[in-house]
Design an enzyme around this catalytic site. Sequence first.
Site, PDB file in Angstrom:
ATOM      1  N   ASP A   1       0.864  -1.181   0.000  1.00  0.00           N
ATOM      2  CA  ASP A   1       0.000   0.000   0.000  1.00  0.00           C
ATOM      3  C   ASP A   1       0.898   1.228   0.000  1.00  0.00           C
ATOM      4  O   ASP A   1       1.912   1.262   0.703  1.00  0.00           O
ATOM      5  CB  ASP A   1      -0.889   0.012   1.251  1.00  0.00           C
ATOM      6  CG  ASP A   1      -1.682   1.307   1.381  1.00  0.00           C
ATOM      7  OD1 ASP A   1      -2.690   1.443   0.682  1.00  0.00           O
ATOM      8  OD2 ASP A   1      -1.276   2.170   2.183  1.00  0.00           O
TER       9      ASP A   1
ATOM     10  N   ASP B   1       0.979   5.394   0.597  1.00  0.00           N
ATOM     11  CA  ASP B   1       0.240   6.475   1.253  1.00  0.00           C
ATOM     12  C   ASP B   1       0.958   7.779   0.940  1.00  0.00           C
ATOM     13  O   ASP B   1       1.771   8.269   1.717  1.00  0.00           O
ATOM     14  CB  ASP B   1       0.201   6.203   2.760  1.00  0.00           C
ATOM     15  CG  ASP B   1      -0.738   7.132   3.502  1.00  0.00           C
ATOM     16  OD1 ASP B   1      -1.023   8.222   2.975  1.00  0.00           O
ATOM     17  OD2 ASP B   1      -1.159   6.780   4.610  1.00  0.00           O
TER      18      ASP B   1
ATOM     19  N   GLU C   1       0.964  11.586   0.485  1.00  0.00           N
ATOM     20  CA  GLU C   1       0.204  12.756   0.936  1.00  0.00           C
ATOM     21  C   GLU C   1       0.962  14.053   0.635  1.00  0.00           C
ATOM     22  O   GLU C   1       1.733  14.504   1.471  1.00  0.00           O
ATOM     23  CB  GLU C   1      -0.074  12.638   2.436  1.00  0.00           C
ATOM     24  CG  GLU C   1      -0.829  11.366   2.782  1.00  0.00           C
ATOM     25  CD  GLU C   1      -1.096  11.231   4.263  1.00  0.00           C
ATOM     26  OE1 GLU C   1      -1.151  12.258   4.967  1.00  0.00           O
ATOM     27  OE2 GLU C   1      -1.252  10.098   4.725  1.00  0.00           O
TER      28      GLU C   1
ATOM     29  N   TYR D   1     -11.530  11.568   7.020  1.00  0.00           N
ATOM     30  CA  TYR D   1     -11.433  12.055   8.391  1.00  0.00           C
ATOM     31  C   TYR D   1     -10.423  13.190   8.410  1.00  0.00           C
ATOM     32  O   TYR D   1      -9.814  13.504   7.377  1.00  0.00           O
ATOM     33  CB  TYR D   1     -11.020  10.936   9.361  1.00  0.00           C
ATOM     34  CG  TYR D   1      -9.961   9.996   8.846  1.00  0.00           C
ATOM     35  CD1 TYR D   1      -8.638  10.411   8.713  1.00  0.00           C
ATOM     36  CD2 TYR D   1     -10.265   8.694   8.473  1.00  0.00           C
ATOM     37  CE1 TYR D   1      -7.658   9.570   8.239  1.00  0.00           C
ATOM     38  CE2 TYR D   1      -9.296   7.832   7.992  1.00  0.00           C
ATOM     39  CZ  TYR D   1      -7.983   8.268   7.878  1.00  0.00           C
ATOM     40  OH  TYR D   1      -7.008   7.428   7.396  1.00  0.00           O
TER      41      TYR D   1
END
Length: 623
Positions: free
Chosen positions: A393, A395, A397, A465
């Site tokens: 995975d 991630d 950002e 979130y």
Amino acid sequence: MSTETPLRRARFGLGTGRATRSRAVAGLTALLLPLAAMVGLASPAEATTSATATYVKKSDWGSGFEGQWTVKNTGTTALSSWTIEWDFPSGTAVSSAWDATVTNSGTHWTAKNLGWNGSVAPGASVSFGFNGTGPGAPTGCKLNGASCDGGSVPGDNAPSAPGTPTATSITDTSVKLSWTAATDDKGIKNYDVLRDGTVVTTVTGTTYTNTGLTAGTDYSYTVQARDTAGQTGPVSGAVKVHTTGGGGNPGTGGKINLGYFTDWGVYGRNYHVKNLDTSGSAAKITHINYAFGNVTGGKCAIGDAYADYDMAYTADKSVDGVADTWDQPLRGSFNQLRKLKAKYPNIKVLWSFGGWTWSGGFGEAAKNPAAFAQSCYDLVEDPRWADVFDGIDIDWEYPNACGLTCDTSGPAALKGITSALRTKFGSKNLVTAAITADASAGGKIDATDYAGAAQSLDWYNVMTYDFFGAWEAKGPTAPHSPLTSYSGIPQAGFNSADAIAKLKAQGVPASKLLLGIGFYGRGWTGVTQDVPGGTATGAAPGTYEAGIEDYKVLKTSCPATGTIAGTAYAHCGTNWWSYDTPATIASKMTWAKGQGLGGAFFWEFSGDTTNGELVSAINNGLK
């Protein structure tokens, strides 16, 4: 705005200094000796002593590696000295060593005990280490002139590794394995077939059909040859097998229920893989994202070597109640995840790279996606833990936008990376990504070709979130994970429904979108107004960081006093918090199913109660 909890920024671990520490130790120990100082072989009497020598690569930092040999006395009399010989392929060499005198003649290497560690009592072991360069592995090992696996046949080489098995005729409960024969100077006697590292049978031919397997389950097979003198050679490469059937992901009607497990949680939070079992959560999830691996220099790298694979577990903290030993080849959370998967074979584990802190490395990776993908594959598929992980995975950002740092790689950069990862990892491994939920006009979703990148991915973890929080110290107070918009929301497009809708409009299939749930709350202090929209004076106190607190704490310290936009809020004293409860999670899961989403994920396990009530709420809601 950050769509990432600052818990991801915290690094309470001991860092990635293992390789550095080893090199420093090596500098204080014996350097390589010239050929003239080379030690002789053991005497014939010593060669008959029953002992074994095993090798493990302890770490690899790209430009070099740390290796370790362990001698174990398997006999009934003491071993007075030891000498190990092996061959490295051209281009691989020892650069420094400790706890042994190491010499070489070309590609042939010899290690001799020092004066203080030559005597090995029956049943005892002794190890020495070295730093090396090059990609090769040792072959032709001899211990005191005999086979390193305990045979006493000086002059007889061990067999070669058989070919990597191929898997055919895969059914719900069986698989046929075939491999090319090993070679040996005295002839091959038979082959051991290993499933997930354990011998399941010994056969004389080069095929075997394994029956009695579980439907819809992953297995890993290797083969090891034995010669007519009883010596075993190195194991073959591994083939991964996924049996058919199984009815999809158990317990959730085919939907995904994925949770993040953080490497640093084993420190201050004292949260370990065993907690997934004792809380009952392991029986209700389908996937685990292990966070995080680093992204640096355009490559995937270890995040916290100590927590990942070196930390020793006592019996009371181990999944199976068995303590780690000092000399076992794999410890830490990786080994505990292996034990968890043995107990819950339906669980798939992905290694997540990046996160808020380490996303700055993706820009460099995007310049050469193929090299990045190769580095990730080599790390995830490292033989020490390849069976632990079912994929990768990322991630990032954020691609072509700003997080902790700003990226200008362009809208196609993410697609380039995901395409390269899929090409390298193939169809049998999972490849996923965590992405922004910023659906504002011209926001982060608009900055990247998420639809194009999705073509190579199994799913996206949409981080629905952290829309609002006390980084805006004076407020207005707002729920950090609103499902929908509401009158007075501080920023248009900052809610789950808008994010999912925008991604669908881009062309991302609904089945490849997972709804994100935070197992924590965000809060302000100095608040007098009960409903959202009030003013504040700063961040509310938190256990680990101001403005953030685990659900397990908030459910009793500041119980919910209302709901808005599908999530709960609480006003207690002058503090104001928003967080999800089992009730709001149930409504969000109903919404997710109605949208045709692939399931849900959450950040992260340690925020839940000791009986896993939020995991249960997701599991029940997805059924």
